[in-house]
Motif scaffolding. Structure first.
Motif, PDB file in Angstrom:
ATOM      1  N   ILE A 199       6.834  -1.264   8.558  1.00  0.00           N
ATOM      2  CA  ILE A 199       5.824  -0.445   9.236  1.00  0.00           C
ATOM      3  C   ILE A 199       4.436  -0.741   8.687  1.00  0.00           C
ATOM      4  N   ARG A 200       4.330  -0.772   7.355  1.00  0.00           N
ATOM      5  CA  ARG A 200       3.023  -0.963   6.726  1.00  0.00           C
ATOM      6  C   ARG A 200       2.474  -2.366   6.938  1.00  0.00           C
TER       7      ARG A 200
ATOM      8  N   ALA B 105       0.098  -6.537  11.436  1.00  0.00           N
ATOM      9  CA  ALA B 105       0.206  -7.963  11.764  1.00  0.00           C
ATOM     10  C   ALA B 105       0.186  -8.188  13.269  1.00  0.00           C
ATOM     11  N   VAL B 106       0.948  -7.394  14.001  1.00  0.00           N
ATOM     12  CA  VAL B 106       1.015  -7.549  15.452  1.00  0.00           C
ATOM     13  C   VAL B 106      -0.329  -7.206  16.098  1.00  0.00           C
TER      14      VAL B 106
ATOM     15  N   LYS C 176      -1.617  -2.449  -0.348  1.00  0.00           N
ATOM     16  CA  LYS C 176      -2.146  -3.780   0.009  1.00  0.00           C
ATOM     17  C   LYS C 176      -1.408  -4.389   1.206  1.00  0.00           C
ATOM     18  N   LEU C 177      -0.259  -3.834   1.574  1.00  0.00           N
ATOM     19  CA  LEU C 177       0.541  -4.411   2.643  1.00  0.00           C
ATOM     20  C   LEU C 177      -0.174  -4.437   4.001  1.00  0.00           C
ATOM     21  N   PRO C 178      -0.868  -3.362   4.395  1.00  0.00           N
ATOM     22  CA  PRO C 178      -1.591  -3.435   5.675  1.00  0.00           C
ATOM     23  C   PRO C 178      -2.633  -4.554   5.700  1.00  0.00           C
ATOM     24  N   VAL C 179      -3.283  -4.783   4.555  1.00  0.00           N
ATOM     25  CA  VAL C 179      -4.274  -5.858   4.469  1.00  0.00           C
ATOM     26  C   VAL C 179      -3.591  -7.210   4.657  1.00  0.00           C
ATOM     27  N   GLY C 180      -2.453  -7.386   3.977  1.00  0.00           N
ATOM     28  CA  GLY C 180      -1.705  -8.639   4.111  1.00  0.00           C
ATOM     29  C   GLY C 180      -1.218  -8.857   5.530  1.00  0.00           C
TER      30      GLY C 180
END
Length: 257
Positions: free
Chosen positions: A70-71, A76-77, A140-144
């Motif tokens: 989710i994060r 990404a999409v 940091k996952l949403p940024v990645g």
């Protein structure tokens, strides 16, 4: 003869990229370009990559970490749409520099050069012992996800950046591979839906036998990769990813792919 060569390449690369989460499309495209026009090579690669991901989704998709999915996956999409929009609307992007080598002419574009620098940094983190225990926090996952999706839409090279972040997300090897496959499948579906009409015009229908054999070879490679998954360690996956990141980043920075 080209069917045999391309099928063997697809089989071998699919085994290796099963662990890394990227590389099948990156490696298969230039191989196909040896035998076919650029547009057709891209179309063939897209179809093979998509169906290979669908198969891997059935094998390891259940291992995906839902929270990370989710994060990371949603940004990404979303970012992939923006990247694709930028690609479509920005015309006549000039190469950063160009050069001749080994009898060929190469052009290096700003986006791919930037991605190559980012990948070298991430690969170095994986190979330097001091950073072995480094992990990216969930914040940091949403940024990645946004970075990998955006550059994927803009240049087609999103798998390596996706892997660079997920490999440091504190996941088990099973969760890492499963999460990467799910994200990749959704991004692939988005990209293929955008380029579907172009695929029909590229001559894809006239090469269905090649599509079928190459797809089946890729699926067979993924099957073998899944069998080998229990025999490899997370560290092996990390080192494999780091080495592939460096190879891909150097090829991008040199304008080879």
């Amino acid at each position: 003869m080209e069917i045999v060569i391309i099928s063997i390449v697809a089989f071998l690369v699919a085994i290796l990229t099963f662990f890394s989460g990227f590389g099948l499309g990156t490696i298969l495209t230039p191989v196909l370009m040896i035998f076919f026009p650029v547009e057709l090579a891209i179309a063939l690669t897209g179809v093979v990559h998509f169906f290979n991901n669908i198969y891997k989704l059935g094998l390891v998709g259940r291992n995906a970490n839902k929270d990370v999915l989710i994060r990371f996956g949603i940004p990404a999409v979303i970012a992939a749409f923006f990247g694709s929009w930028v690609l479509i609307n920005i015309k006549d992007v000039q190469p950063l520099f160009s050069y001749h080598a080994f009898g060929s002419f190469f052009e290096v574009y700003p986006v791919k050069f930037l991605i190559s620098i980012l990948l070298i940094i991430f690969a170095s983190i994986d190979l330097i012992p001091y950073f072995n225990k480094l992990q990216f926090g969930k914040d940091k996952l949403p940024v990645g996800g946004a970075l990998s999706g955006f550059f994927g839409g803009l240049s087609g090279n999103q798998g390596a950046l996706r892997t660079a972040f997920l490999i440091k997300a504190g996941l088990s090897k099973e969760a890492f591979i499963g999460t990467a496959v799910v994200v990749s499948t959704f991004v692939d579906f988005t990209r293929l839906s955008v380029y579907a009409s172009g695929f029909l015009k590229s001559g894809l229908i006239d090469n269905l036998s090649l599509v079928i054999f190459t797809t089946l070879s890729g699926i067979a490679g993924s099957f073998i990769g899944n069998k080998l998954l229990k025999k490899v360690t997370l560290r092996f996956v990390q080192v494999t990813v780091a080495i592939l990141l460096i190879i891909i980043s150097l090829a991008l920075g040199a304008g080879i792919i």
